[in-house]
Design an enzyme around this catalytic site. Structure first.
Site, PDB file in Angstrom:
ATOM      1  N   SER A  59       0.558   6.771   4.434  1.00  0.00           N
ATOM      2  CA  SER A  59       0.000   5.826   5.401  1.00  0.00           C
ATOM      3  C   SER A  59       0.760   4.520   5.243  1.00  0.00           C
ATOM      4  O   SER A  59       1.375   4.283   4.203  1.00  0.00           O
ATOM      5  CB  SER A  59      -1.485   5.591   5.127  1.00  0.00           C
ATOM      6  OG  SER A  59      -1.666   4.769   3.980  1.00  0.00           O
ATOM      7  N   ASP A  60       0.733   3.669   6.269  1.00  0.00           N
ATOM      8  CA  ASP A  60       1.173   2.303   6.029  1.00  0.00           C
ATOM      9  C   ASP A  60       0.064   1.607   5.244  1.00  0.00           C
ATOM     10  O   ASP A  60      -1.066   2.104   5.152  1.00  0.00           O
ATOM     11  CB  ASP A  60       1.480   1.572   7.330  1.00  0.00           C
ATOM     12  CG  ASP A  60       2.487   0.434   7.123  1.00  0.00           C
ATOM     13  OD1 ASP A  60       2.657  -0.011   5.976  1.00  0.00           O
ATOM     14  OD2 ASP A  60       3.086  -0.008   8.115  1.00  0.00           O
ATOM     15  N   LEU A  61       0.377   0.462   4.689  1.00  0.00           N
ATOM     16  CA  LEU A  61      -0.557  -0.195   3.774  1.00  0.00           C
ATOM     17  C   LEU A  61      -1.919  -0.421   4.439  1.00  0.00           C
ATOM     18  O   LEU A  61      -2.003  -1.095   5.471  1.00  0.00           O
ATOM     19  CB  LEU A  61       0.041  -1.522   3.301  1.00  0.00           C
ATOM     20  CG  LEU A  61      -0.790  -2.314   2.303  1.00  0.00           C
ATOM     21  CD1 LEU A  61      -1.057  -1.504   1.038  1.00  0.00           C
ATOM     22  CD2 LEU A  61      -0.079  -3.616   1.939  1.00  0.00           C
TER      23      LEU A  61
END
Length: 784
Positions: free
Chosen positions: A318-320
């Site tokens: 995932s992105d942050l």
């Protein structure tokens, strides 16, 4: 007797050696098949251990610097590993104002290697199953760590149009990250950027899917190499899937208002090539939504397309905190646990941020999600650890890191990318400059501010490591009078001193002014949870230069502060004026194009940027850079990407860009002739296109020959012009060379009305030339 001896030998094996082998778990047997090792290890893990393996917390608090030359693991790291061993850590070595790691508190390459070795040692020796950690680091234009080589940002890399050079750059980035203990490098960014107000344009390869796919794949191949076990490469992470570069209103993370056909046809081909050809090992989701579905929880993107259609066999980050955002930003989940369930079922394997997936243990126990989804994600993560040989060789050499990171060879590659990525947009004959100049004025907010050269996602660097334009000119002209005045800042107007800049210009034979933008973060800027900067409107203090970089979206594309006033004042002196833009996005250049005798776009050119620009200014390198993104005349023209074709004029201005995609000048001239179209083999190649390119000028040079196509009549609306091939051609003055392009079925295919990817029969037009708006050779062919 022989039979008796053989029986005794066999008995010894069964009673002696075999039990010893059986005592060693299958997953620790290096010669066992990887899939068997994965299955064995997953079968031994508790639910808590499985969830720990798909969590990727922030890493820079995981070490403690105990002295100038010593480092150890932190208590926080021990606590996290003792609770449930973590599968991956992100940005342990990151240093910037957000992490509050400075040149003093952060780690040099040798200490970085020691720190990650210590963390690996604890994971391998002090946890129940001894599973090594995957250390993920930011690597979009160099490893984001103190002392690592800083290359031009991706938009500058794209301006080289040089596949081989970007592959070599990727090798350097992968090597420097691996030497310090990293296993995964976040990059390249393959978002198609068609919204220049967006703050992250600098991280992309520009507006075109074909160019992005070619260069992005080369980057991946360089970073990953062919053998993950060789200790010289890292796994690449493609960012961000998908359509992140066209946010509504230019606001970072906003929804992408695109159709399914546009998604498949224009915004995903770069990713597809990097997966199918480059064999990218990991992919990162994006913050935005498409058609109402957050990308981090979109099974069509992450399972149907990525895995089933493209054959991706790595794992997805995932992105942050983008999993948390399914609930908190997009509001399509009631709780973060529900968001985690959506993401894990969709195919997001690893939670960057680690707060959402930590809630999956309870979700499984309460029957809200099947444990098989956890097993699938864990298997995808463990598979890459086995492929890299981390169970056998988890450590790196601090001595090698100290010796090889930012070596002279690596600096030279950075210089090559900087000079090949510098685009000459205008030249009335003032360039190249003579090396016998006696008086030169170097002026502007970007003439000598090192962090304005480096772009976002850059660690603090020693001043001596970065070469500015002022540094380079002083080195080139040791006997000249070099008059330097800053003149003004990027945004702040309280410190401007334009009169001093004018006085310096009056004493010079030529004036070089460096203007543009900045993604330089400072320790006063505030940051949100994701690391994006927040924009402050507070006054009564000097305003930061930063007007670009994650979180700094803009509503205009004008030069900010007093920069245009500075350009006007310098032009009024009547001295030859060379204007250099150093920026992270296409900014308006109308004034500069009008009054400058020469105009160059250098983007953020990296630590060797000054040398790269100077190589072009003084003719040590004949410019070959070409624009990977159109430069508008006015923000009201947006979107202005070339594949829309020729746009009619507005009532109050032209419809064309100021400078078109693919445009760039040289110190010589080139002509195109002899276009020939011949059928291919009908299988791999459908059509061959050849032409002759001639250097008609007075010096050697490099041309970027570009091939565009148009499907004259199609079942659905298609772009009127699309790049489908380019070649770099080095030609001596007066030399001619035949260039051949090959068009494949994939090049000619479209998604038809039934969303089938097919080549439709009919007439195709071919256009060849030096830029999207300069295509003198035209022809056509029929597909039966």
């Amino acid at each position: 007797m022989k039979k008796h001896t053989l029986w005794m030998v066999a008995a010894c094996w069964v009673l002696g050696l075999a039990p010893l082998q059986a005592q060693k778990p299958l997953y620790k047997q290096a010669d066992a098949p990887i899939e068997d090792r994965v299955k064995d290890l997953v079968g031994r893990m508790t639910l808590e251990e499985k969830v720990g393996q798909i969590c990727c917390p922030l890493g820079w608090e995981m070490y403690t610097k105990t002295g100038k030359n010593s480092v150890t693991i932190s208590e926080k790291y021990k606590q996290q590993m003792d609770k449930a061993p973590i599968g991956s850590y992100w940005a342990v070595l990151r240093a910037d104002p957000w992490t509050q790691k400075t040149l003093e508190t952060g780690l040099n390459p040798e200490l970085a290697a020691k720190a990650l070795n210590a963390m690996q040692k604890y994971a391998v020796e002090n946890t129940r199953l001894g599973i090594p950690v995957l250390f993920a680091e930011e690597c979009p234009h160099g490893h984001m760590a103190i002392g690592a080589t800083t290359f031009p940002t991706s938009i500058g890399q794209a301006s080289t149009w040089n596949e081989d050079l970007i592959r070599r750059m990727g090798e350097v980035i992968g090597l420097e990250a691996r030497l310090q203990g990293a296993n995964v490098g976040y990059g390249p960014v393959l978002d198609i950027a068609r919204e220049p107000r967006w703050s992250r344009v600098e991280e992309t390869f520009g507006e075109d899917p074909y160019l992005t796919g070619i260069l992005g794949t080369a980057f991946v191949q360089g970073m990953q190499g062919t053998d993950a076990k060789d200790g010289r490469h890292v796994y690449a992470t493609l960012k961000h899937m998908a359509a992140y570069g066209v946010p509504r209103g230019g606001h970072n993370g906003n929804p992408a208002d695109i159709s399914l056909r546009a998604l498949l046809d224009e915004y995903l081909p770069g990713f597809q090539r990097a997966v199918e050809v480059g064999k990218a090992a990991t992919v990162m989701t994006s913050y935005n939504s498409i058609d109402g579905v957050p990308c981090t929880g979109n099974p069509y993107l992450l399972d149907t397309i990525l895995r089933k259609r493209w054959g991706f066999d790595g794992f997805v980050y995932s992105d942050l905190v983008s999993i948390d955002g399914i609930a908190g930003t997009h509001h399509v989940a009631a709780t973060v646990q529900d968001a985690a369930i959506q993401a894990i079922e969709a195919g997001t394997d690893m939670d960057l941020g680690a707060s959402a997936y930590s809630k999956l243990v309870d979700a499984v126990k309460n029957g809200k999600v099947k444990e098989s989804y956890i097993d699938r994600a864990v298997s995808n993560v463990l598979r890459l650890k086995f492929k890299m040989g981390l169970f056998e060789n988890p450590y790196v050499s601090p001595e090698q890191a100290k010796k090889m990171v930012n070596s002279e060879e690596h600096k030279q590659v950075a210089r090559e990318v900087a000079r090949e990525g510098t685009v000459l947009l205008k030249n009335t004959g003032v360039l190249p400059l003579g090396k016998d100049l006696k008086n030169v004025a170097v002026i502007g907010p970007n003439a000598d501010v090192i962090y304005n050269y480096l772009g976002d996602y850059t660690a603090p660097q020693e001043r001596s490591k970065v070469v500015t334009l002022l540094d380079a000119i002083r080195q080139r002209l040791p006997n000249a009078n070099v008059y330097y005045e800053k003149g003004c800042a990027i945004r702040d107007t309280t410190t401007s001193d334009i009169p001093a800049a004018v006085e310096a210009a009056k004493k010079a034979d030529v004036v070089i002014v460096a203007v543009g933008g900045s993604s330089a973060r400072d320790f006063k800027t505030k940051y949100i949870e994701t690391g994006a900067a927040t924009v402050s409107s507070e006054g009564n203090e000097v305003v930061s230069d930063m007007e670009c970089g994650e979180g700094f979206d803009r509503s205009t594309l004008n030069l900010l502060g007093d920069q245009e006033k500075l350009i006007k004042a310098l032009a009024a002196t009547g001295k030859p004026l060379v204007i250099v833009y150093i920026a992270g996005r296409p900014l308006l250049m109308n004034l500069a194009s009008e009054v400058g005798d020469a105009l160059l776009m250098a983007w953020y050119p990296g630590e060797q940027g000054g040398n790269g620009i100077a190589d072009v200014l003084f003719g040590d390198y004949n410019p070959s850079g070409r624009l990977p993104m159109s430069v508008p005349r006015n923000v009201g023209q947006l979107p202005i990407h070339y594949s829309q074709g020729v746009q009619r004029d507005y009532m109050d201005g032209p419809g064309t860009p100021l400078y078109a995609f693919g445009y760039g000048l040289s110190y010589t001239t080139f002509t195109y002739s002899n276009l020939k179209l011949t059928p291919g083999d009908g299988k791999n190649v459908l059509q061959k296109v050849t032409c002759t390119v001639t250097n008609t000028g007075n010096c050697d040079g490099t041309e970027i020959a570009q091939l565009y196509i148009n499907d004259e009549v199609s079942s659905v609306v298609t772009p009127p012009v699309r790049l489908k091939g380019f070649q770099r051609i080095e030609l001596k003055k007066g030399e001619s060379r035949e260039v051949t392009f090959e068009l494949t079925a994939k090049d000619l295919s479209i998604y038809d009305r039934n969303m089938n990817f097919v080549v439709e029969p009919g007439k195709f037009n071919v256009m060849v030339g030096s830029a999207s708006d300069n295509l003198p050779l035209k022809g056509s062919f029929e597909v039966e």
